[in-house]
Design a protein around this motif. Structure first.
Motif, PDB file in Angstrom:
ATOM      1  N   UNK B  52     -10.624  81.787  24.758  1.00  0.00           N
ATOM      2  CA  UNK B  52      -9.451  82.622  25.001  1.00  0.00           C
ATOM      3  C   UNK B  52      -8.692  82.139  26.234  1.00  0.00           C
ATOM      4  N   UNK B  81     -16.615  93.617  23.085  1.00  0.00           N
ATOM      5  CA  UNK B  81     -15.819  93.850  24.283  1.00  0.00           C
ATOM      6  C   UNK B  81     -16.200  95.144  24.987  1.00  0.00           C
ATOM      7  N   UNK B  85     -12.507  97.216  21.662  1.00  0.00           N
ATOM      8  CA  UNK B  85     -11.408  96.511  20.996  1.00  0.00           C
ATOM      9  C   UNK B  85     -11.468  96.688  19.486  1.00  0.00           C
ATOM     10  N   UNK B  87      -9.814  97.816  16.090  1.00  0.00           N
ATOM     11  CA  UNK B  87      -8.418  97.955  15.659  1.00  0.00           C
ATOM     12  C   UNK B  87      -8.171  99.407  15.291  1.00  0.00           C
ATOM     13  N   UNK B  99     -12.272  89.880  10.070  1.00  0.00           N
ATOM     14  CA  UNK B  99     -12.520  88.462  10.331  1.00  0.00           C
ATOM     15  C   UNK B  99     -12.740  87.688   9.035  1.00  0.00           C
ATOM     16  N   UNK B 102      -9.496  87.190   7.287  1.00  0.00           N
ATOM     17  CA  UNK B 102      -8.732  86.083   7.860  1.00  0.00           C
ATOM     18  C   UNK B 102      -9.238  84.744   7.353  1.00  0.00           C
ATOM     19  N   UNK B 150     -20.538  88.180  11.430  1.00  0.00           N
ATOM     20  CA  UNK B 150     -20.143  86.766  11.412  1.00  0.00           C
ATOM     21  C   UNK B 150     -21.337  85.841  11.401  1.00  0.00           C
TER      22      UNK B 150
ATOM     23  N   UNK C 177      -4.208  97.094  24.558  1.00  0.00           N
ATOM     24  CA  UNK C 177      -5.241  96.414  25.342  1.00  0.00           C
ATOM     25  C   UNK C 177      -5.353  94.940  24.963  1.00  0.00           C
ATOM     26  N   UNK C 179      -7.832  93.112  25.046  1.00  0.00           N
ATOM     27  CA  UNK C 179      -9.075  92.864  24.304  1.00  0.00           C
ATOM     28  C   UNK C 179      -8.848  92.889  22.798  1.00  0.00           C
ATOM     29  N   UNK C 180      -7.913  93.751  22.377  1.00  0.00           N
ATOM     30  CA  UNK C 180      -7.641  93.870  20.945  1.00  0.00           C
ATOM     31  C   UNK C 180      -7.145  92.539  20.399  1.00  0.00           C
ATOM     32  N   UNK C 182      -7.675  89.588  21.829  1.00  0.00           N
ATOM     33  CA  UNK C 182      -8.749  88.600  21.896  1.00  0.00           C
ATOM     34  C   UNK C 182      -9.648  88.744  20.672  1.00  0.00           C
ATOM     35  N   UNK C 183      -9.985  89.991  20.362  1.00  0.00           N
ATOM     36  CA  UNK C 183     -10.853  90.229  19.206  1.00  0.00           C
ATOM     37  C   UNK C 183     -10.218  89.659  17.949  1.00  0.00           C
ATOM     38  N   UNK C 184      -8.912  89.885  17.808  1.00  0.00           N
ATOM     39  CA  UNK C 184      -8.232  89.410  16.604  1.00  0.00           C
ATOM     40  C   UNK C 184      -8.212  87.891  16.557  1.00  0.00           C
ATOM     41  N   UNK C 185      -8.038  87.250  17.714  1.00  0.00           N
ATOM     42  CA  UNK C 185      -8.028  85.780  17.725  1.00  0.00           C
ATOM     43  C   UNK C 185      -9.397  85.249  17.334  1.00  0.00           C
ATOM     44  N   UNK C 186     -10.446  85.889  17.853  1.00  0.00           N
ATOM     45  CA  UNK C 186     -11.790  85.435  17.497  1.00  0.00           C
ATOM     46  C   UNK C 186     -12.052  85.675  16.014  1.00  0.00           C
ATOM     47  N   UNK C 187     -11.476  86.779  15.494  1.00  0.00           N
ATOM     48  CA  UNK C 187     -11.608  87.049  14.062  1.00  0.00           C
ATOM     49  C   UNK C 187     -10.816  86.049  13.229  1.00  0.00           C
ATOM     50  N   UNK C 189      -7.269  85.668  13.335  1.00  0.00           N
ATOM     51  CA  UNK C 189      -5.903  86.049  12.990  1.00  0.00           C
ATOM     52  C   UNK C 189      -4.915  85.280  13.869  1.00  0.00           C
ATOM     53  N   UNK C 198      -2.037  94.364  13.004  1.00  0.00           N
ATOM     54  CA  UNK C 198      -2.527  95.117  14.161  1.00  0.00           C
ATOM     55  C   UNK C 198      -1.395  95.745  14.961  1.00  0.00           C
TER      56      UNK C 198
END
Lengths: 308, 373, 288
Positions: B52, B81, B85, B87, B99, B102, B150, C177, C179-180, C182-187, C189, C198
């Protein structure tokens, strides 16, 4: 970075390769259009203000000639004087009414929502509509003067709108009518955001309700005072529709304002250069109000960050 | 096989260097806890592992693959987190499957994965709910479910328990530890809570000011802290750190608290400690002693008599916690904390006798603050 | 606080209510006057004043105002102008809101180099006086061949509006937030999926605020209307001024009141049904 021979990442498909570009393709055009139009338009109008443009834009530099003639004109002098009178009267009256209503509404009033809705509705209606109705009410031959005389008080006079000395105050009244509900809403939000423990502490200290407002609540919301005043001040500088519909700038030049002068120069008299110079002057008036305010906001933010 | 290798990672934000060359290696199946006070760089390091944030310098390898230029989604990681976090507009099920959605996982496989994970975490009753309809503990479980589904090489936890109340935190701590054992996952876990670090980790990296102060198993971290920072940070109440002097005593060495004073206390050093302390003979050191090494007088430490030293000290204050009593006393003019049995009544303001465990003394160089013995 | 006040003498409670109601009356007078006049005859108004109770109901005023009254040599009432306003306000509101949401998302959550500068300049656009843009807009519209068209007004209001809509949405999205994300990027998206799945589902409150602000703002706008359109192309605010000029010789207050009411109705309705969101927009866009 140490990248000894290892494959950095699995091979990407063309879609994955395109994705970062696609983002920029979507992200930038609207941002650029906004930025370019704001900077470009401001720059262009500023440039025109230094040219001899009349009906169509010219590109000959004439220095400060347009500014000199605008600043020397009686029209602009009166407009500026009017702006000062209108600005002062409007800001003081609107703030006073707004604060009074906010404090009174904070007293656990029945039907608070109904009253708030009534106080604020003028902000939702066009200045054109507002101005038209007010012009009737203030018109001596058809409005309040005629109403009162019709009730038997034949000597009653209320002809400010056609009185050169008083016409500007009708704008003040109509403006305050329009905006004081908004000031009320901002003040009320501020008062309600004061920490409830402060009230309790002041009550335990033996302060009565009005002393609590004077000594605890109002001092706590002073930044809102500044914000409200700045917002109202820059309303006054931009005011156009209200005057256009209420008095059209008259009688004579009695309610002329800079915004009307700009319009008049540009589109009635076809003097683009001079009109642009007046517009730039308007912008400078505005900056004189806003820049100190932004500096103040920044200063407070930094100070809070340091103490926070 | 090493699941994670971090080499020479540096990062600066503007003028401030937040990571000053981090090297860590974590084996598969390990539970690494990054612990340190806020602002020590532990969360930045976690974000760099996740992809990140980009490191300024250095390399990250996950499962033997260099991932510096790999997107977070392709790093084979999952993250839990602090704020969970989740959704907010999606149901629990959608949160867990997002995930997979995606990555175009077929619907059938998604359902199976949700089934497996929700049973494991006992959240099968909650799948249709929105996050706002869940309690804190339930949200925590869903966040873990999203990570578990995952089945990654590496799990990353970013202070996952700090938003829970004290009781729930203890429960979840145990649960995460059990989970780790059950699925044999590799976990990197960031926290500022040294108790979480001690209880869950197989190895701990204590971080401070952008540097790893010590990287070792919990027992070593606790008993042999590498420097004064680690000594004071780990343990509650913290290790007593007082100035002392190394002197010779009989055929060995001893540390003296309050040397030259009438109430000076002399504590003999163990054979192992003497090796390092020799160079500091007749010099000032910082003596570290855990509060639990000072107890009521009839406590016996270790098998032989030599372990326990009897001392007498004025009692300044007592704090009964129920399970034990923390006592603030003066030894050789220095304030120290001890932990005594709750049954012992101590005269506040008067003198009392205590037993000191001299086997676990730590000595630090006052100049470098490093452990010398 | 309120507790303390409640224990006050009843007299001061009465004073408070009296003041509040008096102000309510003050605010309502113009509206009531307009409503009453809209159903009064010209003779009635002429013989008394604009303030008065209708002697007989003249509902025909609305029909005239809507369909037959003459404004600048055209005798179709204000209905064509109302349609102009609707054709202007609906597309301009929708387009500027969508772009603003995307812009706000990019600036707030998809940090990029120079984002603070871009945002700073866009906020400048919020308080830049319209007078500074009149001349350039004239030229741009001429070059695009859009002079004196409704399309021109849509175009202007979209571009002007982006400043507001971006500001609103950005300030709302920064509260999401990190974090939301970040979570989505790791997922896994990306930019579009995060926005669509989102951010947008979280947006209804701010989108309502933005739509209401843009709607009332564009509907009530006057300067661009009179400057860039004439005659049959004008929006209703500009036409109302033309109306008041054309009736100056032979005042028809009844018809005019009806026209004014019709023109104010859309924003009044929006205000009544979305008051909370309207206030939020006002506060957020206060620098205007």
């Amino acid at each position: 970075m140490n990248v000894q021979g290892r494959p950095a990442a699995p091979r990407r498909s063309w879609r994955a390769a395109l994705a970062p570009w696609l983002v920029h393709l979507v992200l930038w055009p609207p941002l650029l259009v906004s930025v370019v139009h704001i900077i470009g338009f401001t720059g262009y109008t500023s440039w025109i203000s230094f040219t001899s443009s009349t009906l169509i834009p010219e590109n000959d530099f004439v220095g400060l000639r347009n500014y000199n003639s605008v600043l020397a004109s009686r029209n602009w002098a009166i407009a500026t004087e009017n702006l000062l009178i209108f600005g002062t009267g409007f800001v003081v009256l609107t703030t006073a009414i707004g604060l009074t209503l906010a404090v009174l509404l904070d007293q656990r009033i029945r039907a608070e929502n109904v009253l708030r809705t009534i106080y604020l509705y003028p902000m939702a209606v066009s200045f054109v509509v507002t101005g038209t109705v007010w012009s009737w009410l203030l018109n001596p031959s058809i409005g309040i003067q005629k109403l009162v005389r019709g009730l038997g008080w034949e000597a009653f006079r209320f002809d400010w709108v056609v009185d050169r000395d008083m016409a500007i105050y009708t704008i003040v009244i109509a403006g305050a009518w329009q905006a004081s509900g908004f000031a009320m809403a901002l003040f009320l939000a501020g008062i309600r955001s004061v920490d409830a423990d402060l009230y309790k502490a002041a009550q335990i200290d033996g302060a009565g309700p009005w002393r609590i407002y004077r000594r605890v609540v109002l001092p706590a919301i002073w930044p809102i005072f500044i914000a409200v005043m700045v917002i109202l001040l820059q309303y006054t500088i931009k005011t156009f529709d209200l005057v256009r519909a209420l008095t059209g700038g008259g009688p004579g030049l009695a309610t002329q304002l800079p915004s009307l002068v700009v319009y008049d120069l540009m589109f009635q008299r076809g003097l683009l250069g001079r009109g642009s110079a007046a517009a730039v002057l308007m912008l400078l008036y505005l900056l004189a109000v806003l820049l100190p305010y932004f500096a103040f906001v920044q200063w407070r933010k930094r100070r809070n960050a340091r103490h926070g | 096989m090493s699941a994670l290798r971090i080499a020479g990672v540096r990062k600066r934000f503007g003028a401030q260097e937040v990571l000053k060359g981090i090297d860590l290696e974590v084996d598969s199946g390990e539970f690494l806890v990054l612990v340190g006070p806020s602002g020590c760089g532990k969360s930045t390091l976690l974000n760099i592992i996740a992809g990140l944030e980009a490191p300024g310098e250095g390399t990250i390898e996950i499962g033997g693959r260099l991932v510096n230029d790999v997107e977070p989604k392709d790093r084979d990681i999952a993250m839990v987190f602090q704020s969970y976090a989740l959704y907010p507009t999606m149901t629990v099920r959608q949160n867990i499957t997002f995930g997979m959605e995606c990555r175009n996982v077929p619907k059938r496989a998604q359902d199976e994965a949700v089934e497996r994970v929700s049973r494991l975490l006992q959240i099968d009753q909650l799948l249709h709910r929105k996050p706002s309809q869940l309690s804190g503990g339930q949200r925590q479980r869903v966040a873990m479910g999203r990570a578990l589904v995952r089945d990654p090489t590496l799990f990353l936890f970013d202070e996952p328990l700090s938003n829970l109340d004290a009781k729930l935190r203890v429960e979840m701590r145990l649960e995460i530890k059990q989970l780790h054992r059950r699925i044999a996952a590799t976990i990197v876990y960031v926290t500022h809570d040294q108790i979480e670090a001690m209880t869950m980790a197989t190895r701990i990296a204590v971080m401070h000011q952008g540097e790893v102060q010590q990287f070792a198993d919990p027992e070593t971290i606790y008993n042999r802290p590498a420097n004064l920072f680690v000594a004071r940070f780990m343990g509650a109440p913290p290790m007593n750190c007082v100035s002392a002097r190394v002197v010779s005593a009989g055929d060995g060495l001893a540390a003296v608290i309050g040397a030259g004073r009438p109430d000076a206390i002399q504590l003999p050093l163990s054979r192992e400690a003497e090796a390092g302390a020799g160079a500091f003979k007749d010099r000032a050191v910082v003596l570290g002693i855990r509060p639990e090494c000072i107890a009521e007088e009839d406590r016996r430490f270790g098998a032989d008599e030599r372990g326990s030293i009897a001392v007498e000290a004025p009692v300044e204050m007592t704090e009964p916690t129920g399970a034990e009593t923390i006592v603030l006393m003066r030894l050789g003019g220095e304030q120290l904390l001890g932990r005594v049995s709750p049954d012992v009544r101590l005269p506040v303001g008067g003198n009392a006798r205590f037993a000191v465990d001299a086997r676990k003394l730590c000595l630090f160089d006052p100049a470098t603050e490093r452990l010398i013995a | 606080m309120a507790e303390a006040i409640r224990r006050q003498a009843p007299l001061s409670r009465w004073v408070i209510y009296a003041v509040l109601v008096a102000f309510a009356a003050f605010y309502l007078v113009p509206l009531i006057v307009t409503v009453l006049n809209s159903v009064r005859t010209e003779q009635d108004i002429g013989s008394t004043s604009v303030v008065g109770w209708p002697r007989e109901l003249a509902l025909s005023n609305f029909g005239k105002a809507w369909g037959t009254y003459c404004i600048a040599q055209r005798c179709e009432g204000i209905s064509p102008f109302m349609w102009n306003s609707i054709l202007m306000v609906v597309p301009a509101t929708i387009i500027s809101t969508l772009i603003g949401a995307l812009n706000g998302y990019s600036i707030a959550l998809w940090r990029f180099r120079g984002d603070n500068w871009v945002f700073g300049i866009i906020t400048l656009g919020v308080f830049l006086p319209e007078q500074m843009k009149l001349v350039p807009w004239t030229l741009v519209l001429r070059d695009l061949g859009l002079s004196n068209t409704i399309t021109a007004l849509v175009f202007i209001h979209v571009i002007q509006g982006i400043s507001f809509t971006t500001l609103f949405c950005r300030n709302y999205y920064v509260a999401i937030p990190p974090d939301l994300l970040k979570a989505a990027k790791i997922d896994g998206a990306g930019y579009f999926r995060i926005f669509w799945r989102i951010v947008l589902p979280l947006s209804p409150p701010i989108l309502i605020v933005t739509v209401i602000w843009q709607f009332t703002h564009i509907w009530n706008e006057f300067l661009y209307g009179v400057t860039f359109t004439t005659g049959a192309q004008q929006p209703v605010t500009a036409a109302l001024i033309a109306l008041s000029v054309s009736v100056a010789e032979a005042p028809q207050y009844g018809v005019q009141s009806a026209a004014v009411l019709i023109a104010a109705l859309p924003t009044l309705l929006v205000y009544l049904f979305g008051g909370k969101y309207f206030l939020r927009g006002l506060t957020a866009g206060a620098v205007k």
